[in-house]
Write a protein that holds these residues in place. Sequence first.
Motif, PDB file in Angstrom:
ATOM      1  N   PRO A   1       0.655  -1.089  -0.051  1.00 55.40           N
ATOM      2  CA  PRO A   1      -0.132   0.054   0.248  1.00 55.40           C
ATOM      3  C   PRO A   1       0.914   1.416   0.103  1.00 55.40           C
ATOM      4  O   PRO A   1       0.176   2.364  -0.102  1.00 55.40           O
TER       5      PRO A   1
ATOM      6  N   ASP B   1      -2.057  -5.603  -3.680  1.00 57.19           N
ATOM      7  CA  ASP B   1      -1.750  -6.966  -4.320  1.00 57.19           C
ATOM      8  C   ASP B   1      -2.772  -6.980  -5.762  1.00 57.19           C
ATOM      9  O   ASP B   1      -3.576  -6.177  -6.149  1.00 57.19           O
TER      10      ASP B   1
ATOM     11  N   ILE C   1      -6.301  -7.901  -6.569  1.00 55.49           N
ATOM     12  CA  ILE C   1      -7.359  -7.318  -5.883  1.00 55.49           C
ATOM     13  C   ILE C   1      -7.206  -5.689  -6.556  1.00 55.49           C
ATOM     14  O   ILE C   1      -6.582  -5.021  -6.191  1.00 55.49           O
TER      15      ILE C   1
ATOM     16  N   THR D   1      -2.766  -5.967   0.386  1.00 56.08           N
ATOM     17  CA  THR D   1      -3.690  -4.915  -0.221  1.00 56.08           C
ATOM     18  C   THR D   1      -3.801  -3.678   0.821  1.00 56.08           C
ATOM     19  O   THR D   1      -3.582  -3.684   1.790  1.00 56.08           O
ATOM     20  N   ALA D   2      -4.429  -2.857  -0.064  1.00 52.50           N
ATOM     21  CA  ALA D   2      -4.578  -1.459   0.768  1.00 52.50           C
ATOM     22  C   ALA D   2      -5.553  -1.579   2.022  1.00 52.50           C
ATOM     23  O   ALA D   2      -5.233  -0.859   2.974  1.00 52.50           O
TER      24      ALA D   2
ATOM     25  N   GLY E   1      -2.791   5.656   3.027  1.00 52.42           N
ATOM     26  CA  GLY E   1      -2.595   4.630   4.200  1.00 52.42           C
ATOM     27  C   GLY E   1      -1.277   3.971   4.123  1.00 52.42           C
ATOM     28  O   GLY E   1      -0.746   3.638   3.010  1.00 52.42           O
TER      29      GLY E   1
ATOM     30  N   ALA F   1      -7.701   6.702  -1.520  1.00 48.24           N
ATOM     31  CA  ALA F   1      -8.236   6.634  -0.391  1.00 48.24           C
ATOM     32  C   ALA F   1      -9.390   5.501  -0.299  1.00 48.24           C
ATOM     33  O   ALA F   1      -9.930   5.058  -1.169  1.00 48.24           O
TER      34      ALA F   1
HETATM   35  N1  SAH Z   1      -4.434  -3.550  -6.252  1.00 50.19           N
HETATM   36  C1  SAH Z   1      -4.597  -2.404  -5.117  1.00 50.19           C
HETATM   37  C2  SAH Z   1      -5.962  -1.636  -5.278  1.00 50.19           C
HETATM   38  C3  SAH Z   1      -5.783  -0.965  -6.753  1.00 50.19           C
HETATM   39  S1  SAH Z   1      -7.250   0.046  -6.850  1.00 50.19           S
HETATM   40  C4  SAH Z   1      -4.560  -3.176  -3.935  1.00 50.19           C
HETATM   41  O1  SAH Z   1      -4.571  -4.305  -3.635  1.00 50.19           O
HETATM   42  O2  SAH Z   1      -4.641  -2.353  -2.844  1.00 50.19           O
HETATM   43  C5  SAH Z   1      -6.724   1.722  -6.278  1.00 50.19           C
HETATM   44  C6  SAH Z   1      -7.449   1.879  -5.013  1.00 50.19           C
HETATM   45  O3  SAH Z   1      -7.167   1.302  -4.100  1.00 50.19           O
HETATM   46  C7  SAH Z   1      -7.267   3.482  -4.564  1.00 50.19           C
HETATM   47  O4  SAH Z   1      -8.447   4.243  -5.301  1.00 50.19           O
HETATM   48  C8  SAH Z   1      -7.617   3.512  -3.216  1.00 50.19           C
HETATM   49  O5  SAH Z   1      -9.080   3.085  -3.177  1.00 50.19           O
HETATM   50  C9  SAH Z   1      -6.914   2.175  -2.840  1.00 50.19           C
HETATM   51  N2  SAH Z   1      -5.729   2.378  -2.491  1.00 50.19           N
HETATM   52  C10 SAH Z   1      -4.636   1.990  -2.909  1.00 50.19           C
HETATM   53  N3  SAH Z   1      -3.514   2.424  -2.036  1.00 50.19           N
HETATM   54  C11 SAH Z   1      -4.105   2.935  -0.938  1.00 50.19           C
HETATM   55  C12 SAH Z   1      -3.502   3.571   0.267  1.00 50.19           C
HETATM   56  N4  SAH Z   1      -2.118   3.735   0.417  1.00 50.19           N
HETATM   57  N5  SAH Z   1      -4.508   4.167   0.939  1.00 50.19           N
HETATM   58  C13 SAH Z   1      -5.606   4.091   0.875  1.00 50.19           C
HETATM   59  N6  SAH Z   1      -6.127   3.665  -0.265  1.00 50.19           N
HETATM   60  C14 SAH Z   1      -5.337   3.084  -1.148  1.00 50.19           C
END
Ligand code: SAH
Length: 264
Positions: free
Chosen positions: A26, A104, A107, A132-133, A213, A241
């Motif tokens: 993330p 990931d 995801i 994942t986030a 995050g 977010a």
């Molecule tokens: N494959 C990534 C998601 C990709 S879709 C995973 O597994 O995390 C992109 C979305 O993920 C963003 O619009 C947001 O909603 C979320 N996201 C990714 N990184 C983030 C972070 N550090 N903090 C908060 N939301 C995050």
Amino acid sequence: MTSSPRSLPLRPGARPGHVYLVGAGPGDPELLTLRALRLMEAADVAVYDNLIGPQILDLVAPSAQRIYVGKKRADHSVPQPEIGELLVSLAQTGLCVVRLKGGDPYIFGRGGEEAESLAAAGVPFEVVPGITAAAGVGAYSGIPLTHRAFAQSVVFTSAYLKDGALDLDWPALTRGGQTVVFYMGLSRLETLCEDLIRHGLPASTPAAVVRHGTLPDQQVVSGDLATLAAAVRAAGLQPPALVVVGDVVSLQSRFGWFQGGASL
Ligand code: SAH
């Protein structure tokens, strides 16, 4: 990095002509897996997008070519099929290709579409899971996504619009005793909260938005379904977010431990 006195039983490293779909987590580089780091250090070329921050990109081999294929919501710089074609052609020239993806790869990362391109072209590939986030945000903001007293299950969903409206499985999302994490939900937060209430969740259900995050500038805004959208607007939060909805969010003010910049 300090060297470890113990040697790990590692699998063979990066191979030429292969594509590695690597989950980079993330944001906090400390959350990369060992496999991700080893492949990044061995890559000939790294293909990345806007969820990959400079601190992570710095860990790619200095000699590797870096190709940005980032997308922002309204600005699709490289269409997804072209990313697939790019990965195929780089691998077919014999390069070791690392495709860095936020969180990931499987995801909400469209990793499945990239795997489809590679499989169709007969290019050998490997997928490296990442944090994942939702998992990163839960840990760093102080929201246990499940908790025996509050939530026995957790749902990860995206907040896509279809014909201008949120087209979600409302009965499943408004069931009690669970946590729901919305990816890509910030820009339609107001509608999302209203729809959740309209479909049966109490307006007092705790809810939070967490931006960036695990990164030094992580921001958390929490409230309930009735108050969250206004609070987020007042704080001026921008993507990326996550929106987290459920009783576990009530623990956030006591469990939040991450001090952002202080620990990075
Ligand atoms: N494959 C990534 C998601 C990709 S879709 C995973 O597994 O995390 C992109 C979305 O993920 C963003 O619009 C947001 O909603 C979320 N996201 C990714 N990184 C983030 C972070 N550090 N903090 C908060 N939301 C995050």
